[in-house]
Motif scaffolding. Structure first.
Motif, PDB file in Angstrom:
ATOM      1  N   SER A   2      48.547 -50.776 -39.182  1.00  0.00           N
ATOM      2  CA  SER A   2      48.517 -49.352 -39.476  1.00  0.00           C
ATOM      3  C   SER A   2      49.304 -48.584 -38.413  1.00  0.00           C
ATOM      4  CB  SER A   2      47.080 -48.861 -39.529  1.00  0.00           C
ATOM      5  OG  SER A   2      46.496 -48.962 -38.253  1.00  0.00           O
ATOM      6  N   SER A   4      49.838 -45.370 -35.796  1.00  0.00           N
ATOM      7  CA  SER A   4      48.993 -44.528 -34.962  1.00  0.00           C
ATOM      8  C   SER A   4      48.970 -43.108 -35.522  1.00  0.00           C
ATOM      9  CB  SER A   4      49.473 -44.559 -33.510  1.00  0.00           C
ATOM     10  OG  SER A   4      50.808 -44.111 -33.409  1.00  0.00           O
ATOM     11  N   HIS A   5      48.043 -42.305 -35.054  1.00  0.00           N
ATOM     12  CA  HIS A   5      47.868 -40.939 -35.536  1.00  0.00           C
ATOM     13  C   HIS A   5      49.111 -40.091 -35.256  1.00  0.00           C
ATOM     14  CE1 HIS A   5      44.642 -37.529 -35.955  1.00  0.00           C
ATOM     15  NE2 HIS A   5      45.537 -37.483 -36.905  1.00  0.00           N
ATOM     16  N   THR A   7      53.274 -40.363 -34.384  1.00  0.00           N
ATOM     17  CA  THR A   7      54.486 -41.175 -34.296  1.00  0.00           C
ATOM     18  C   THR A   7      55.645 -40.255 -33.948  1.00  0.00           C
ATOM     19  OG1 THR A   7      54.922 -40.935 -36.669  1.00  0.00           O
ATOM     20  CG2 THR A   7      53.694 -42.901 -35.964  1.00  0.00           C
ATOM     21  N   GLN A  50      53.723 -47.098 -33.111  1.00  0.00           N
ATOM     22  CA  GLN A  50      52.430 -47.362 -32.489  1.00  0.00           C
ATOM     23  C   GLN A  50      52.371 -46.648 -31.143  1.00  0.00           C
ATOM     24  OE1 GLN A  50      49.815 -48.856 -33.864  1.00  0.00           O
ATOM     25  NE2 GLN A  50      51.044 -49.073 -35.706  1.00  0.00           N
ATOM     26  N   ASP A  54      44.711 -44.830 -33.455  1.00  0.00           N
ATOM     27  CA  ASP A  54      44.902 -44.512 -34.875  1.00  0.00           C
ATOM     28  C   ASP A  54      44.211 -43.207 -35.257  1.00  0.00           C
ATOM     29  OD1 ASP A  54      42.298 -45.382 -34.775  1.00  0.00           O
ATOM     30  OD2 ASP A  54      42.494 -46.859 -36.363  1.00  0.00           O
ATOM     31  N   ARG A  55      43.412 -42.645 -34.367  1.00  0.00           N
ATOM     32  CA  ARG A  55      42.738 -41.381 -34.629  1.00  0.00           C
ATOM     33  C   ARG A  55      42.598 -40.616 -33.317  1.00  0.00           C
ATOM     34  NH1 ARG A  55      43.537 -38.904 -38.067  1.00  0.00           N
ATOM     35  NH2 ARG A  55      42.602 -39.272 -40.018  1.00  0.00           N
ATOM     36  N   HIS A  95      48.204 -37.380 -40.471  1.00  0.00           N
ATOM     37  CA  HIS A  95      49.191 -38.024 -39.612  1.00  0.00           C
ATOM     38  C   HIS A  95      50.103 -36.966 -39.000  1.00  0.00           C
ATOM     39  CE1 HIS A  95      53.162 -40.110 -39.057  1.00  0.00           C
ATOM     40  NE2 HIS A  95      52.376 -40.854 -38.335  1.00  0.00           N
TER      41      HIS A  95
END
Length: 113
Positions: A2, A4-5, A7, A50, A54-55, A95
């Motif tokens: 996935s 990351s939050h 990019t 990355q 992710d949050r 995102h």
């Protein structure tokens, strides 16, 4: 894998090519001071997919691009040794893509998708 939050993507508008090997750090404003929470380097396509967790919680964040190092590697003079982009994160949004359009003497940014 996935994303990351947050990019980013750096495009060298002077050369018309992606800016590879640009060091980038992600900071969060915490109690009036910036705390680094992640870092990375752009890939051959000028991207970091990355960068950090992710949050991210709601707050104020900053991406710092080491543009002086990038231009020095090619022997190019630049007016901006660093570009810092400050932005807000709201937990309800999915995102954040923060592109940087870069040349030795100018830059711009926008909220990407």
């Amino acid at each position: 894998m996935s994303m990351s939050h947050v990019t980013t993507h750096v495009l060298d508008t002077g050369s018309g090519k992606p800016a590879a090997d640009v060091p980038v750090t992600l900071h969060r404003l915490d109690g009036g001071r910036w705390v680094q929470i992640a870092g990375g380097t752009t890939d051959a396509d000028g991207r970091i997919k990355q960068l950090g967790p992710d949050r991210l919680p709601t707050g104020t964040y900053r991406l710092a691009f080491a543009t002086g190092e990038y231009f020095a590697a090619s022997g190019t003079a630049t007016f901006f040794p660093e570009v810092a982009i400050t932005f807000g994160v709201v937990e309800s949004e999915e995102h954040y893509h923060v592109p940087l359009l870069l040349s030795p003497f100018a830059y711009s940014t926008y909220r990407g998708s």
